[in-house]
Scaffold this motif. Structure first.
Motif, PDB file in Angstrom:
ATOM      1  N   VAL A 101       3.236  27.488 -60.270  1.00 40.97           N
ATOM      2  CA  VAL A 101       4.155  28.014 -59.249  1.00 40.97           C
ATOM      3  C   VAL A 101       3.755  27.531 -57.858  1.00 40.97           C
ATOM      4  N   LYS A 102       2.473  27.563 -57.570  1.00 45.21           N
ATOM      5  CA  LYS A 102       2.000  27.108 -56.260  1.00 45.21           C
ATOM      6  C   LYS A 102       2.322  25.638 -56.032  1.00 45.21           C
ATOM      7  N   GLU A 103       2.089  24.806 -57.036  1.00 45.93           N
ATOM      8  CA  GLU A 103       2.367  23.375 -56.898  1.00 45.93           C
ATOM      9  C   GLU A 103       3.866  23.098 -56.861  1.00 45.93           C
ATOM     10  N   LEU A 104       4.651  23.912 -57.584  1.00 42.37           N
ATOM     11  CA  LEU A 104       6.108  23.758 -57.522  1.00 42.37           C
ATOM     12  C   LEU A 104       6.639  24.131 -56.141  1.00 42.37           C
ATOM     13  N   ASP A 105       6.051  25.140 -55.507  1.00 40.62           N
ATOM     14  CA  ASP A 105       6.441  25.490 -54.136  1.00 40.62           C
ATOM     15  C   ASP A 105       6.260  24.284 -53.212  1.00 40.62           C
ATOM     16  N   THR A 106       5.131  23.613 -53.364  1.00 39.55           N
ATOM     17  CA  THR A 106       4.874  22.426 -52.545  1.00 39.55           C
ATOM     18  C   THR A 106       5.858  21.315 -52.864  1.00 39.55           C
ATOM     19  N   LEU A 107       6.101  21.097 -54.164  1.00 40.12           N
ATOM     20  CA  LEU A 107       7.016  20.033 -54.594  1.00 40.12           C
ATOM     21  C   LEU A 107       8.415  20.241 -54.040  1.00 40.12           C
ATOM     22  N   PHE A 108       8.968  21.434 -54.236  1.00 43.80           N
ATOM     23  CA  PHE A 108      10.347  21.665 -53.788  1.00 43.80           C
ATOM     24  C   PHE A 108      10.430  21.826 -52.271  1.00 43.80           C
ATOM     25  N   GLY A 109       9.323  22.181 -51.645  1.00 43.57           N
ATOM     26  CA  GLY A 109       9.288  22.129 -50.187  1.00 43.57           C
ATOM     27  C   GLY A 109       9.437  20.703 -49.694  1.00 43.57           C
ATOM     28  N   THR A 110       8.795  19.773 -50.385  1.00 50.90           N
ATOM     29  CA  THR A 110       8.940  18.354 -50.058  1.00 50.90           C
ATOM     30  C   THR A 110      10.367  17.887 -50.278  1.00 50.90           C
ATOM     31  N   PHE A 111      10.953  18.290 -51.417  1.00 52.69           N
ATOM     32  CA  PHE A 111      12.340  17.905 -51.697  1.00 52.69           C
ATOM     33  C   PHE A 111      13.293  18.431 -50.621  1.00 52.69           C
ATOM     34  N   GLU A 112      13.133  19.687 -50.239  1.00 56.24           N
ATOM     35  CA  GLU A 112      14.026  20.269 -49.238  1.00 56.24           C
ATOM     36  C   GLU A 112      13.852  19.569 -47.888  1.00 56.24           C
ATOM     37  N   SER A 113      12.621  19.216 -47.557  1.00 62.49           N
ATOM     38  CA  SER A 113      12.377  18.481 -46.314  1.00 62.49           C
ATOM     39  C   SER A 113      13.064  17.127 -46.340  1.00 62.49           C
ATOM     40  N   ASP A 114      12.973  16.434 -47.475  1.00 61.44           N
ATOM     41  CA  ASP A 114      13.631  15.131 -47.609  1.00 61.44           C
ATOM     42  C   ASP A 114      15.147  15.266 -47.521  1.00 61.44           C
ATOM     43  N   SER A 120      16.781  17.452 -45.874  1.00 64.12           N
ATOM     44  CA  SER A 120      17.186  17.765 -44.497  1.00 64.12           C
ATOM     45  C   SER A 120      17.287  16.504 -43.637  1.00 64.12           C
ATOM     46  N   LYS A 121      16.673  15.428 -44.117  1.00 62.36           N
ATOM     47  CA  LYS A 121      16.662  14.178 -43.357  1.00 62.36           C
ATOM     48  C   LYS A 121      17.632  13.135 -43.905  1.00 62.36           C
ATOM     49  N   SER A 122      18.015  13.285 -45.188  1.00 63.47           N
ATOM     50  CA  SER A 122      18.929  12.311 -45.792  1.00 63.47           C
ATOM     51  C   SER A 122      19.764  13.002 -46.861  1.00 63.47           C
ATOM     52  N   LYS A 123      20.613  12.238 -47.520  1.00 62.11           N
ATOM     53  CA  LYS A 123      21.532  12.808 -48.491  1.00 62.11           C
ATOM     54  C   LYS A 123      20.892  13.038 -49.850  1.00 62.11           C
ATOM     55  N   SER A 124      19.700  12.519 -50.054  1.00 60.76           N
ATOM     56  CA  SER A 124      19.049  12.684 -51.354  1.00 60.76           C
ATOM     57  C   SER A 124      17.535  12.657 -51.198  1.00 60.76           C
TER      58      SER A 124
END
Length: 480
Positions: free
Chosen positions: A155-168, A170-174
């Motif tokens: 769960v902790k590592e998934l939080d980091t992973l999807f935080g990265t995805f959401e950040s990406d 916010s900057k582009s379409k994918s």
């Protein structure tokens, strides 16, 4: 569809009523036959057509053919195999009384042991070898001990992973899946399996996954297609083995990481399982790299891709409803026990594994002469012959699976679905099998399916919907 009457694994006993048939197909002329099949396999036909066209040609799911690598620079490799491409014949690959598994992980070709510390790691050992028992039990013990921290670490590592995805996003379409996924996988399996924290070494934290990638790729290059323009791929990728020195630097850094950060696991390997430190290190790295990191690197993008986009809204709604009913949106409710109650989520994982097994080909060598059965015939197999099963085709056996080409979310639900698990192969054995020191079934078979189920459950706790396309996350709608 064949009748399914019991929960016992598929028997390899020879039915008396089936006709005995000579194995069709041939290996062709020396050098030329293997070379032509190699070109079909990698270039002219490619997989799965290489196998499916021969099934049609011979009107048989059992036949003789050649699989790469072969001529010109693999003179010590025998490409001759007996292909077994239906569920019933395929099951013989896992009957350790009649087959053996020494040095056949990827066929008759075996990467040099220089990649694994000049030793044969567990994946290349047969069950009759004493060292196999020691290493397999060591692996099972690690998994048992790591179960206490597995879910919270995930769960902790998934939080980091999807935080990265959401950040990406916010900057582009994918958001591209693979780079972040591989870093997530390396961190997660290092923490749980090795008990080693990659953050202890900035270089390993940033590049450890890339070192594993290169180490795996260079070993397996002769056996896999990488999509390079032909004939360049045949000339430069499939014609010879690449030298170890190209990845030695990265692998030695991984060895140093394990030696310094996984001391508790290494000590237990030596005291409880009588392995040397070097045996433990190289087997841990192979399990980490090939089985865990490598397998999930292939499987996770497929699993996430099967969630699809807005066109799959109905399937996502069913999965989300089940997850929210069982565990709500509180991540503390996630556990191995809770996902075992999610029938649809588990069926989604099983169906993904059925259509896209992470390791597509399985091999075994006949330990003795025996009679091999398909659904409609019996064939004589001689001691020493190499059997090859291509799982993506086997798992579409129309005599076992209704509408086998179709992804069916509910295929493995209810009583009928549970019976079908006897015929689901992806882990060097059936889904209903149990990994032990006396077989070659993946030690982490259950951990894989439960971890994948936890990831799906995590997604639908966190989001109302997600969209995946062409290896990228394209949108998320957070849970209200």
């Amino acid at each position: 569809m064949i009748p399914i009457m019991s929960s016992a694994p598929l028997s390899t006993a020879t039915p008396i009523s089936l006709p005995v048939r000579k194995i069709p197909g041939s290996y062709g002329f020396p050098l030329l036959g293997p070379l032509w099949d190699r070109l079909d396999y990698n270039w002219f036909q490619k997989l799965p057509d290489f196998f499916s066209k021969r099934v049609e040609k011979y009107n048989s799911t059992v036949f003789r053919t050649n699989v790469p690598p072969c001529f010109p620079f693999f003179l010590g490799v025998n490409p001759n195999v007996v292909a077994v491409l239906d569920v019933k014949s395929f099951a013989h690959l896992f009957d350790m009384e009649i087959v053996e598994k020494a040095n056949v992980l990827v066929g008759d070709f075996m990467p040099s042991v220089v990649y694994t510390g000049d030793m044969r790691v567990c994946a290349y050992l047969d069950t009759s070898e004493p060292k196999h028992t020691q290493i397999k039990n060591f692996s099972l013990d690690i998994l048992k001990r790591s179960s206490k921290t597995w879910v919270p670490t995930l769960v902790k590592e998934l939080d980091t992973l999807f935080g990265t995805f959401e950040s990406d996003l916010s900057k582009s379409k994918s958001a591209s899946l693979l780079p972040a996924l591989q870093k997530f996988l390396f961190n997660f399996f290092s923490l749980t399996f090795l008990g080693a924290d990659p953050s202890a070494s900035p270089e390993i934290a940033n590049s450890g996954f890339a070192y594993l990638d290169a180490w795996l790729a260079i070993q397996l290059a002769p056996t896999v297609s990488i999509g390079v323009l032909q004939p360049l791929e045949e000339i430069f990728v499939h014609s010879f083995s690449y030298p170890y020195f190209l990845v030695r630097g990265g692998y030695e850094k991984l060895i140093k990481f394990v030696k310094s950060e996984a001391k508790e696991v290494l000590t237990r390997a030596q005291t409880d399982f009588q392995l040397t430190e070097q045996e433990a290190i190289h087997n841990l790295l192979f399990i980490l790299g090939f089985n865990a990191f490598g397998g999930f690197t292939i499987f996770l993008p497929t699993l996430l891709g099967n969630l699809g986009d807005e066109k799959n809204a109905e399937m996502q709604e069913k999965l989300r409803k089940e997850v929210r009913e069982k565990v709500g949106t509180n991540q503390e409710n996630l556990s191995f026990e809770s996902v075992k109650e999610m029938e649809l989520v588990q069926s989604f994982v099983y169906e993904s594994l059925r259509l896209s097994p992470p390791v597509p080909s399985q091999y075994a060598r006949a330990r003795k002469d025996f009679m091999l059965s398909s659904h409609d015939s019996v064939y004589e197999i001689k001691k020493g012959e190499l059997l090859c099963g291509y799982q993506p085709l086997v798992m579409k056996d129309p005599k076992v699976f209704d509408e086998p080409e179709k992804f069916m979310l509910e295929r493995f639900t209810k009583e009928k679905g549970k019976e079908l698990l006897n015929y689901l192969f992806w882990s060097n054995g059936p889904q209903t099998g149990s990994p032990t020191e006396s077989n070659k079934q993946c030690a982490a078979k259950d951990a894989v399916t439960l971890t994948a189920s936890l990831i799906v459950a995590y997604i639908f706790q966190k989001y109302d919907s997600v969209s995946f396309s062409s290896g990228s996350l394209t949108s998320v709608k957070k849970a209200c």
